[in-house]
Structure formats: structure tokens, C-alpha cells
Design an enzyme around this catalytic site. Sequence first.
Site, PDB file in Angstrom:
ATOM      1  N   HIS A  83       8.142  33.696  23.122  1.00 47.63           N
ATOM      2  CA  HIS A  83       9.152  34.334  22.275  1.00 47.63           C
ATOM      3  C   HIS A  83       9.489  33.561  21.021  1.00 47.63           C
ATOM      4  O   HIS A  83      10.352  33.979  20.255  1.00 47.63           O
ATOM      5  CB  HIS A  83      10.454  34.548  23.049  1.00 47.63           C
ATOM      6  CG  HIS A  83      10.367  35.562  24.132  1.00 47.63           C
ATOM      7  ND1 HIS A  83      10.711  36.879  23.944  1.00 47.63           N
ATOM      8  CD2 HIS A  83       9.958  35.461  25.408  1.00 47.63           C
ATOM      9  CE1 HIS A  83      10.538  37.539  25.077  1.00 47.63           C
ATOM     10  NE2 HIS A  83      10.072  36.698  25.982  1.00 47.63           N
TER      11      HIS A  83
ATOM     12  N   LYS B  95      24.090  37.971  14.900  1.00 47.11           N
ATOM     13  CA  LYS B  95      23.035  37.301  15.661  1.00 47.11           C
ATOM     14  C   LYS B  95      23.486  35.862  15.874  1.00 47.11           C
ATOM     15  O   LYS B  95      24.504  35.446  15.299  1.00 47.11           O
ATOM     16  CB  LYS B  95      21.714  37.325  14.891  1.00 47.11           C
ATOM     17  CG  LYS B  95      21.854  36.849  13.428  1.00 47.11           C
ATOM     18  CD  LYS B  95      20.578  37.020  12.622  1.00 47.11           C
ATOM     19  CE  LYS B  95      20.342  38.439  12.172  1.00 47.11           C
ATOM     20  NZ  LYS B  95      19.083  39.008  12.624  1.00 47.11           N
ATOM     21  N   ARG B  96      22.742  35.088  16.700  1.00 43.51           N
ATOM     22  CA  ARG B  96      23.097  33.698  16.842  1.00 43.51           C
ATOM     23  C   ARG B  96      23.118  33.014  15.476  1.00 43.51           C
ATOM     24  O   ARG B  96      22.376  33.387  14.564  1.00 43.51           O
ATOM     25  CB  ARG B  96      22.083  32.994  17.752  1.00 43.51           C
ATOM     26  CG  ARG B  96      22.177  33.415  19.192  1.00 43.51           C
ATOM     27  CD  ARG B  96      23.546  33.134  19.768  1.00 43.51           C
ATOM     28  NE  ARG B  96      23.759  31.713  19.885  1.00 43.51           N
ATOM     29  CZ  ARG B  96      23.714  31.039  21.031  1.00 43.51           C
ATOM     30  NH1 ARG B  96      23.500  31.660  22.174  1.00 43.51           N
ATOM     31  NH2 ARG B  96      23.933  29.736  21.054  1.00 43.51           N
TER      32      ARG B  96
ATOM     33  N   LYS C  38      17.871  31.605  10.593  1.00 45.59           N
ATOM     34  CA  LYS C  38      18.313  32.984  10.371  1.00 45.59           C
ATOM     35  C   LYS C  38      19.042  33.127   9.028  1.00 45.59           C
ATOM     36  O   LYS C  38      19.329  34.217   8.570  1.00 45.59           O
ATOM     37  CB  LYS C  38      19.197  33.450  11.519  1.00 45.59           C
ATOM     38  CG  LYS C  38      18.458  33.499  12.867  1.00 45.59           C
ATOM     39  CD  LYS C  38      19.386  33.935  13.977  1.00 45.59           C
ATOM     40  CE  LYS C  38      18.778  33.784  15.367  1.00 45.59           C
ATOM     41  NZ  LYS C  38      17.952  34.931  15.771  1.00 45.59           N
TER      42      LYS C  38
ATOM     43  N   THR D 298      15.671  41.875  17.535  1.00 43.61           N
ATOM     44  CA  THR D 298      15.871  43.170  18.189  1.00 43.61           C
ATOM     45  C   THR D 298      17.156  43.829  17.669  1.00 43.61           C
ATOM     46  O   THR D 298      17.286  45.052  17.720  1.00 43.61           O
ATOM     47  CB  THR D 298      15.970  43.010  19.722  1.00 43.61           C
ATOM     48  OG1 THR D 298      16.816  41.891  20.003  1.00 43.61           O
ATOM     49  CG2 THR D 298      14.604  42.765  20.332  1.00 43.61           C
TER      50      THR D 298
ATOM     51  N   LYS E 103      18.215  47.876  16.711  1.00 38.17           N
ATOM     52  CA  LYS E 103      19.435  48.611  17.079  1.00 38.17           C
ATOM     53  C   LYS E 103      20.096  49.186  15.834  1.00 38.17           C
ATOM     54  O   LYS E 103      20.550  50.336  15.817  1.00 38.17           O
ATOM     55  CB  LYS E 103      20.426  47.676  17.789  1.00 38.17           C
ATOM     56  CG  LYS E 103      19.934  47.174  19.128  1.00 38.17           C
ATOM     57  CD  LYS E 103      20.720  45.971  19.634  1.00 38.17           C
ATOM     58  CE  LYS E 103      19.899  45.266  20.706  1.00 38.17           C
ATOM     59  NZ  LYS E 103      20.413  43.936  21.058  1.00 38.17           N
TER      60      LYS E 103
HETATM   61  C1  MIF Z   1      13.511  35.160  19.426  1.00 39.87           C
HETATM   62  O1  MIF Z   1      14.119  34.183  18.635  1.00 39.87           O
HETATM   63  C2  MIF Z   1      13.724  36.558  18.848  1.00 39.87           C
HETATM   64  O2  MIF Z   1      13.113  36.639  17.591  1.00 39.87           O
HETATM   65  C3  MIF Z   1      13.139  37.616  19.774  1.00 39.87           C
HETATM   66  C4  MIF Z   1      13.987  35.056  20.867  1.00 39.87           C
HETATM   67  O3  MIF Z   1      13.432  38.910  19.299  1.00 39.87           O
HETATM   68  C5  MIF Z   1      13.694  37.451  21.172  1.00 39.87           C
HETATM   69  C6  MIF Z   1      13.094  38.419  22.160  1.00 39.87           C
HETATM   70  O4  MIF Z   1      11.708  38.372  22.113  1.00 39.87           O
HETATM   71  O5  MIF Z   1      13.450  36.145  21.647  1.00 39.87           O
HETATM   72  N1  MIF Z   1      15.161  31.869  22.616  1.00 39.87           N
HETATM   73  C7  MIF Z   1      14.989  32.937  22.007  1.00 39.87           C
HETATM   74  S1  MIF Z   1      13.435  33.530  21.582  1.00 39.87           S
HETATM   75  N2  MIF Z   1      15.936  33.786  21.617  1.00 39.87           N
HETATM   76  C8  MIF Z   1      15.485  34.953  21.026  1.00 39.87           C
HETATM   77  O6  MIF Z   1      16.221  35.818  20.691  1.00 39.87           O
END
Ligand code: MIF
Length: 839
Positions: free
Chosen positions: A376, A569-570, A575, A677, A681
Site C-alpha cells: 500500500h 485525510k491524515r 499530502k 480513497t 468518495k
Molecule cells: C496509502 O497511503 C493510501 O494511498 C492508500 C495507504 O489509498 C491506502 C489504501 O490502499 O493505503 N498506511 C497506509 S498505506 N495508509 C494508507 O492510507
Amino acid sequence: MPHNKFVLSNPKLAIIKLPEQGMKKHDFEEDFKQYYVHLLGRDEHCRSPYYANEALSQAIRDRLMERWKDTHHTYRANDARKLYYLSMEFLMGRTLSNAMLNLGVTDTVTAAMYDLGIEIEELIASEHDAGLGNGGLGRLAACFIDSCATLQLPVVGYGLRYEYGMFTQTIVNGEQVEKPDHWLRHGNVWEIERLEYSHCIKFGGHTEMYTTEEGELRKHWISTSNVLAVPFDTPIPGYKNGTVNSLRLWKAVATEEFNLDEFNAGDYAEAVASKITAENITMVLYPNDANENGKELRLKQQYFLASASLQDVIAHWVDTHGKDFKHFAEKNCFQLNDTHPSIAIPELMRLLVDEHHLSWDDAWTITKKTMAYTNHTLLPEALEKWSVNLMRRLVPRLMEIIFEINAHFMEEVSLHWPGDTDRMRRMSIIEEEGEQRVRMAYLALVGSFSVNGVAQLHSQLLQQGLFRDFYELWPYKFNNKTNGVTPRRWLASCNPELAELITETIGDGWITDLSQLKKLEPYAENAKFRQRWRVIKQAAKQRLIDYKKRKHPTELHFDVNAIFDVQVKRIHEYKRQVLNVLHVIHLYNDIKKRGAEHHVARCVLIGGKAAPGYKIAKKIIKLINNVSHVINADPDMANKLTLLFLPDYRVSAMEKICPGADLSEQISTAGKEASGTGNMKLMMNGAITIGTLDGANIEIREEAGDENFFLFGLTEQEIEERRGHYDPLSIIGQDQDLKEVLHLLESGHFNQCEPGLFDDVIASIKSPHDPWMTIADFRSYVDAQARVEDAYRDQDHWTKMSIINCANSGKFSTDRTINEYNQDIWKLTPQHVKHHTCK
Ligand code: MIF
């Protein structure tokens, strides 16, 4: 089964024969009253919506129970091949409204509650989010299991039942303050404890050779400290199809024997202390997203999840198929959600070889046929490398197995590239530079038959960069599975008004086949439809404001005609929330200098949590809040520019936010956001993206069309080419707007009583070593934002773009993603579950 003292002597089949549960309004009312009054002991004087929520949840859960059992029996009767989704995180959010939607009873239940004088909204809102995840990765797991149930696939989610989920974020003087999230304090009606399926997990001790009666040499893992893994199951209903799958979360409990020994030795305090140590394993979710902190307890968590889940699957296998593992790989498959659970690979070897006495080669064949790995993230700080010494101490038998796997693997590499010692060093599962460490991602690559990234660009970068050597060795293992989100939660449920308009226009087939949204596209040309679309968006914006004001009362005036510009988002440097802030400061400066008439009214909303140990990220939150404070207090900005930080961003907050967003900020440094993601949304709910060519943004733009997406920024290749001669100071020198923005920041305009506060943030973006190259993208970002304003001025045109974005979001359903996983990797047969009351 450790708890066989609970086995009943002779239960009759009649024990499970119950009258069918009604699905009419009256039936829900009756059951609700029953629980409210008899189980919970409440009456009309009770003002807390919490108990009403609990009573209704019980009534809904009852209706899932028969379907749940039927599903289980169907899988068993058909001896169905199954997939186990192993994940350290399942970010489920709220359960009740989702369960009602998937059961198809939302309207009936809403009416029933209304008759009893209860607003369903209030009741839904009183449910605490199940926050057992950090962000995208954990929420993806939750969306996946929703889609698996909807697609009638035999899938079990395996995770950890953290006592404390993701912390609650409060803002004090502009700074993030974390509060523990004791989400189980008031119990959890959705889970069922299943003591009878507990397993024993070993830690510590040492290994020994021994000879069996048949004269074979084997390994023991002995003198261990054991911890019991107790499962708690949550039902996962499919959308109106009678399927109810399981999410099984493990809780760490001190073993009885373990305590007894200590008690008998008379050391009561020792016994209690060791009980606490054991139970600590599932105490808290580590709040780091895309970052591993290498803590011993985290490794324990990973092993605990892997061992409990594998033992569970194997126990079920032995129960149904006996001790012959010849067909095990035909019937079972594991998907590893990121590198975190990759210790499952040596653990499966251990269970098969040591406990079930398979040969190494047979066990390895099974392992390589059953394990599939999803990566990921490319960020090096997120890829765990466990110290060999730590693993030797905590899980000594596993460390031996990893060395053996590596020895076989190194042999394979040297056969493929004879004499290429540099490649062997690069590819070894054991990193030898400095302290010896286990490269867990490599272990996952070696032990899996499938390796996938989560968006096209990300999968491509894995093959060309991070995993290049492995791609050269086994190109056939690699594939892409672009992420998605479940359209049940992220459109049907969170935006009922828009969902209704869509259903009225194209029918309700889109709920389970999101590609049908495409049928909306011609309506973008229909003025009446656009008008209705716009009214719904404006109402959602108003609701978002009301939500914000309810949570955090403010005197501020909000204008629903302003552009709602959203970045949630985080908080992470990659980001680039800072880039967003630089733009806001630029707007502020420009309005100050030239007046407001050059800009459209804009409300910038930023939300997200910073990992508690990530100093710069926390400083960025403080920066957002300080800039917000100055701008929102300035009368020149009134009704023109507002900046707000939304505290405690979480799943249920996003359900309020995404229907009301106009503009979706997806502005990460190209090549750094694996997929994203939230971007999906927001698009699904008709927001238009301003974004870089990163992660799934690329595919969003492909689907929406270039003209319905605000593109800016360097490409991944351009970013990489610049490294080494990136010169932010010269960029600043040539850009008057940027110079002025930095001047405001550096002069302390936003931290007048806190001198020097933002020095580190400023220094990081001005550094030639800034890995995120924020300054490099400033100009093209500001220009793209000007195009946003131009587009927004023509409301009719903007609404067209909004409709087209939603109409082309079909690809981003997890139903599509899961179908791809199933076709290419899992190869499960959908199972139709017959249930007497289901349609
Ligand atoms: C990725 O940073 C994010 O881009 C991705 C990650 O959409 C998501 C799901 O595949 O996984 N530790 C992580 S990896 N947190 C995320 O959101």
C-alpha cells in the site's frame, strides 16, 4: 478446544427453532420496546439516545443472526473455497445505519421509530465510531468486506480487537491534543464473543531438536509464555442478498494455566502483572499511518494476529477435512493487507511443519499457493524491518524459519543470476548492513503467489523501483488492483437525497453496479436536472455547516454559495496540507491588496489527525489553526474567505463532509500517495478534483475527462529528475506571490505572540532537500485554483462538471475492485445463501 467445560451434554435441534422475525414496521416497534424496556430497563423519561440506539441495534442484529448462520452453513455444505483477509486495521465506523441499509429496512425502521417519537438521525448519531484503523488502509479493509458480502463471496476478515481505537482529536489553543478512545466502555452490541474458538499464542522461550518415535528429527518451540487469543465476531451483511459474512477480531487474554502456576507459587502480584502484560497486546491501535515505529509490542500484535488467524483456519480444516493437507491450498487463500501481517508466511510454515508434520517442501508449496500480498505504500519509513535479535527473543522458531526460507531463496537467486553477489545482497530477506534486520516486505514477496499495488501508477512504480529485482525474477506475480470505496456507505447511505435523485433518474441498479452511473451523463445537459442537482448540493453544504456548528459552536457566518474546498485525510508532509495553506495565505494577501472582487467566495475545510509522535505534522495543524484565526477574524475576509480546521476527522465525519464538498483537494507530491480513497468518495458525491498526477487521481482524471479535473504539478518522473538540484530559493526569488506569502509567514503575521513557532515548517519547505517539493508546485497550484474560480463562476457549468464526475465514478466501487481480486487472485465461487425472508 480449550473451553470444553462449556460443552453441553445433549442439546436438541429444537434449541435453534424460532419463529421467523418480522420485517414490518410493527415488528420493529415491538422488538424495540422489548429491548428498551426489558433488556435495558428504560422508559419514556430516558433522554439519552444511546439506549434507543442499543435497543434498535439489538432488534436489527436479531435479523442478521439467522442469515449469518445460513451463510456459514452454505459455505460448509458446499465446501467452498475461502479467502481470509488479514489486516491490522478495520476502520468500520458506525454499524447500525449500514446494517439497516443492507437489510433493506431503512424506511420501515425510520417510520417505526418516528411512531415512537424517536428521530432516527439522532439515534444513529449517538453510535460511537469503531475506529480500529488509521486512515485509508483500514477503511479500505472495511469497504472490501462490505463488497465481498454483497458479491456473495466466502470471505472472513481477521483483525485485532483493540481496546482503544484511533485517538479522539481535540484542539486546544490550535494544537492537537489526543484523548484515548475507549470505544468498548459501554459494550458493543454488534460483537459476539466466541470463547470456544480461542487459540493459544506462544512468545519467547527457545527451540530444541527432538526425535520422534518414527526416528524423524523435528523442532520444538518450548518454555514459552502463552497468551490466549479470543475471537469476537461481527456480522457483515451483504446488500439485500441474505449473505452475512464475519469479521473476526482477536482479543488477547491471559491463559488460565499461566495464571494458575503463578498463583500456586504464591506470587499474586506477579500473576496479576503478567496478566496485564499478556492483555496489553490488543490494548491499543498504533496511531501511525504509513509509518512503522518498530516497537516490540507492535511486532507482538502482528504475530498475534497471524498466529491466531492461521490456527483458526487450520483448526477448521482439520475439523472438516481431517489431517490431510493435500487439498488445503485449493480451498484456502490469504490476502495480506500490507506488510504488517507478513509474519503469517513463516507462521504457516511453522504450523504445517512443526505442528502438523508436513515436509518442508510440501509446506512451502502450500504457503506459496495460499499467500497473496498487497503493498500500500512506497514510503521507506512505512516498510517494517524487524531486528533479528528482537525476533529471536520474541518468536525464536519463526526467526529460524525465516533464515531457512532465505537460504532457499538465495539459492534460487544465485541460480538465476550466477555470481551476482550484489543482487543477492540487495534481495536477501536479511539486511546485513548495520544491525541484522528482516525485510518484511521481501519476506512477503518471496512467500506469495501474487503481489499487487493499489493504483496503476503505484503498481508500476513497485515494478520499476522498490521491487524491481523481484519483478525481474517473477514478473508473473505482479498485478494491479486499483482501490475503490463501497457505494453503499459512500453514496446510498451518506447522501440519501442525491441517491434518491439518481435512483429516480436511472433506477436503483447502480447500488450494486456502479458503472450504471454512466447513464447520468446525458442529464448533465438537462437544465431541470442540473437545478435539482444543485439544490441537493446546496442543502448538503448547509447540513455540513450545521454539523460543524453543532460540534464546535462558532459565531462565523457561512455562505452556502461559497465554494466548499475540502482536504480531509491524515496530516502528512507528503499530502502537502502546507501547499493548501500557502494558497489560502496567497488568497488572503491578494484580497487584502486588490479587494475581494477578483475572487469567488471560498470556504476551505481541512481535517485530519497527526500521528502523536510526528512533530512537523502537529505543527502543520497549529499552522492551519493560526492562519484560520487571523483570516476568520479579519473583516476584509468576511463572506469571501474562510479557513476552518475540522477537529476529530473520522469515518462518520466524512459521511457528513463528502455530500457537501465542491472541490476535492488531492495535492500530494507525485509518486507518493499510493492510491487515495477519499478522492473517490468525494468524486462519487459530485466534487471536482484539483490534483496532481498521483495515485488514483490519474485514473479519476481518465474517467472524468481532462476538462472535468483541475490538474497541476510536476509528474513523478519530473520530481525524480529534480532531486539533487532542487532549488526552492530561486523559485521563490522568481515568484512575487510566493515571496509575499513567505514574507507573511516569516514575519510572524500568523504567530504574533508565538515567535519562531513555524520556523521548522518554513525551513522544511525552503530546504533543497525537501522530499515533497512543495515550493516547486506552488505556481501551478495557484494557477489551477484560479481556473477553479473561473469554472465556479459559471454555476451551470460547474454543476455539469459535478454531474459528469459522479457519472464517471463507477470504476471506483470496491465491487469492481473485489471482482478483480477474485478473478485474478482469489478465484472464489459466489455462494447463494437461501434465506426464507430474503427477497
Ligand atoms: C496509502 O497511503 C493510501 O494511498 C492508500 C495507504 O489509498 C491506502 C489504501 O490502499 O493505503 N498506511 C497506509 S498505506 N495508509 C494508507 O492510507
